[in-house]
Design an enzyme around this catalytic site. Structure first.
Site, PDB file in Angstrom:
ATOM      1  N   ASP A  29       0.826  -1.205   0.000  1.00 33.32           N
ATOM      2  CA  ASP A  29       0.000   0.000   0.000  1.00 33.32           C
ATOM      3  C   ASP A  29       0.859   1.254   0.000  1.00 33.32           C
ATOM      4  O   ASP A  29       2.081   1.180   0.180  1.00 33.32           O
ATOM      5  CB  ASP A  29      -0.961  -0.011   1.205  1.00 33.32           C
ATOM      6  CG  ASP A  29      -0.282  -0.376   2.517  1.00 33.32           C
ATOM      7  OD1 ASP A  29       0.958  -0.402   2.563  1.00 33.32           O
ATOM      8  OD2 ASP A  29      -0.997  -0.637   3.494  1.00 33.32           O
ATOM      9  N   ASN A  38      -7.608  -2.726  14.039  1.00 29.57           N
ATOM     10  CA  ASN A  38      -8.999  -3.080  13.724  1.00 29.57           C
ATOM     11  C   ASN A  38      -9.069  -4.300  12.796  1.00 29.57           C
ATOM     12  O   ASN A  38     -10.109  -4.585  12.226  1.00 29.57           O
ATOM     13  CB  ASN A  38      -9.737  -1.891  13.102  1.00 29.57           C
ATOM     14  CG  ASN A  38      -9.056  -1.378  11.829  1.00 29.57           C
ATOM     15  OD1 ASN A  38      -8.108  -1.988  11.338  1.00 29.57           O
ATOM     16  ND2 ASN A  38      -9.543  -0.274  11.296  1.00 29.57           N
ATOM     17  N   HIS A  63      -7.254  -4.691  10.024  1.00 20.26           N
ATOM     18  CA  HIS A  63      -6.975  -4.434   8.606  1.00 20.26           C
ATOM     19  C   HIS A  63      -5.656  -5.068   8.182  1.00 20.26           C
ATOM     20  O   HIS A  63      -4.745  -5.239   8.993  1.00 20.26           O
ATOM     21  CB  HIS A  63      -7.036  -2.940   8.258  1.00 20.26           C
ATOM     22  CG  HIS A  63      -5.913  -2.083   8.701  1.00 20.26           C
ATOM     23  ND1 HIS A  63      -6.075  -1.002   9.532  1.00 20.26           N
ATOM     24  CD2 HIS A  63      -4.591  -2.094   8.388  1.00 20.26           C
ATOM     25  CE1 HIS A  63      -4.916  -0.401   9.722  1.00 20.26           C
ATOM     26  NE2 HIS A  63      -3.991  -1.049   9.045  1.00 20.26           N
ATOM     27  N   GLU A  85      -9.608  -1.881   5.072  1.00 20.22           N
ATOM     28  CA  GLU A  85     -10.261  -1.593   6.343  1.00 20.22           C
ATOM     29  C   GLU A  85     -11.476  -2.519   6.526  1.00 20.22           C
ATOM     30  O   GLU A  85     -11.946  -3.128   5.554  1.00 20.22           O
ATOM     31  CB  GLU A  85     -10.719  -0.130   6.351  1.00 20.22           C
ATOM     32  CG  GLU A  85      -9.578   0.890   6.258  1.00 20.22           C
ATOM     33  CD  GLU A  85      -8.861   1.117   7.597  1.00 20.22           C
ATOM     34  OE1 GLU A  85      -8.815   0.195   8.442  1.00 20.22           O
ATOM     35  OE2 GLU A  85      -8.325   2.226   7.779  1.00 20.22           O
TER      36      GLU A  85
END
Ligand code: GLP
Length: 219
Positions: free
Chosen positions: A62, A120, A122, A127
Site C-alpha cells: 500500500d 482493527n 486491517h 479496512e
C-alpha cells in the site's frame, strides 16, 4: 491454524527472515512487502544477512495518497529500511499508484506475501468492510487507522486520509502468506482474525482460508 508465539521481537524478526532467505534462493523471487513498525526488525535482519536481491521483484502492499518523496511515504520508508541497503534494482521495486489496474496486472505468481495487522484487523489498507473480492484501489482510511498512524506524523491533521491498497483478493493470490504481530495490544485482534468468524468486518480473517499461511506473534 496455529499462531507461533515467539520469545521476543528479535526472534520473530529472525524467524520471518529465515523464510525470506529461503524464498530469495529461488531463481526470480517475487515478494509482497509491508510497512509499519512491525517489519522494521525483519528488514534490519535481512540487511545484516547481506543476501542477493539482484533477481528479486517486490510489490508493496500500500501507499498513502501523498508525495512519494514525503519522509513518511511508504516509498521513503522502504528506501530507508530496506531498498537503499540491499542490491535490489530500483526498477524491480513496485508500489501501488493511481493506475490501479496496471498494478493488479503485474502482481502474479508471488512467492511470499508478508503482512502486519492493524488494530482493527486491517491488512494493507483493507479496512473493516472491505470485500473479500477486492483488488488494488483507492480507499478512505478509518478514524482508528488515522489515529494509529498519527504517531509517524507531526500532528493528526498531517496524516493522509486516503491510500492506495492492494486488495484482499490480490493478497490471497500469493503462494505463501505470513502475518506478523508485535505486542500485547495486537494479541486479541490476531486471535480473532485467526480463530474467529471469517468475516469482512475483520479483513485479516480471510487468511484462515489460505492453504499456506503462517502467523507469528510476540508480546
Ligand atoms: C499500516 C499499514 C499496514 C500495517 C499496519 C500496522 O496501517 N498500512 O500494512 O500492517 O499499519 O502497523 P504497525 O506494524 O506499525 O502496527
Amino acid at each position: 491454524m496455529e499462531i507461533s508465539k515467539c520469545k521476543s521481537y528479535k526472534d520473530l524478526s529472525n524467524l520471518v527472515a529465515d523464510v525470506v532467505e529461503h524464498i530469495l534462493a529461488l531463481p526470480e523471487p517475487k515478494l509482497i512487502l509491508p510497512t509499519g513498525s512491525t517489519p522494521i526488525g525483519l528488514y534490519k535482519e535481512l540487511v545484516n544477512r547481506q543476501l542477493d536481491w539482484s533477481t528479486t521483484t517486490t510489490f508493496n502492499l500500500d501507499e498513502y495518497i501523498i508525495n512519494p518523496n514525503h519522509p513518511q511515504s511508504y516509498h521513503s520508508f522502504m528506501k530507508k529500511h530496506l531498498f537503499d541497503r540491499i542490491n535490489i534494482y530500483p526498477n524491480n521495486c513496485n508500489f501501488p499508484n493511481r493506475n490501479t489496474q496496471a498494478y493488479e496486472d503485474i502482481i502474479s505468481e508471488v512467492d511470499l506475501c508478508i503482512l502486519g495487522i492493524g488494530s482493527n484487523g486491517h491488512i494493507a489498507f483493507n479496512e473493516p468492510g472491505s470485500s473479500f473480492d477486492s483488488v488494488t484501489r483507492v480507499v478512505d482510511l478509518t478514524e482508528e487507522t488515522i489515529k494509529d498512524n498519527s504517531r509517524f506524523f507531526p500532528t493528526i491533521e498531517d496524516v493522509p486520509t486516503q491510500a492506495i491498497t492492494m486488495g484482499l483478493k490480490s493478497i490471497m493470490s500469493s503462494k505463501k502468506i505470513i502475518i506478523m504481530a508485535n505486542g500485547k495490544h495486537k494479541k486479541n485482534i490476531l486471535e480473532q482474525a485467526m480463530y474467529g468468524d471469517i468475516t469482512e468486518d475483520i479483513p485479516a480473517s480471510i487468511l484462515q482460508t489460505h492453504t499456506n499461511m503462517e502467523a507469528f506473534y510476540c508480546d
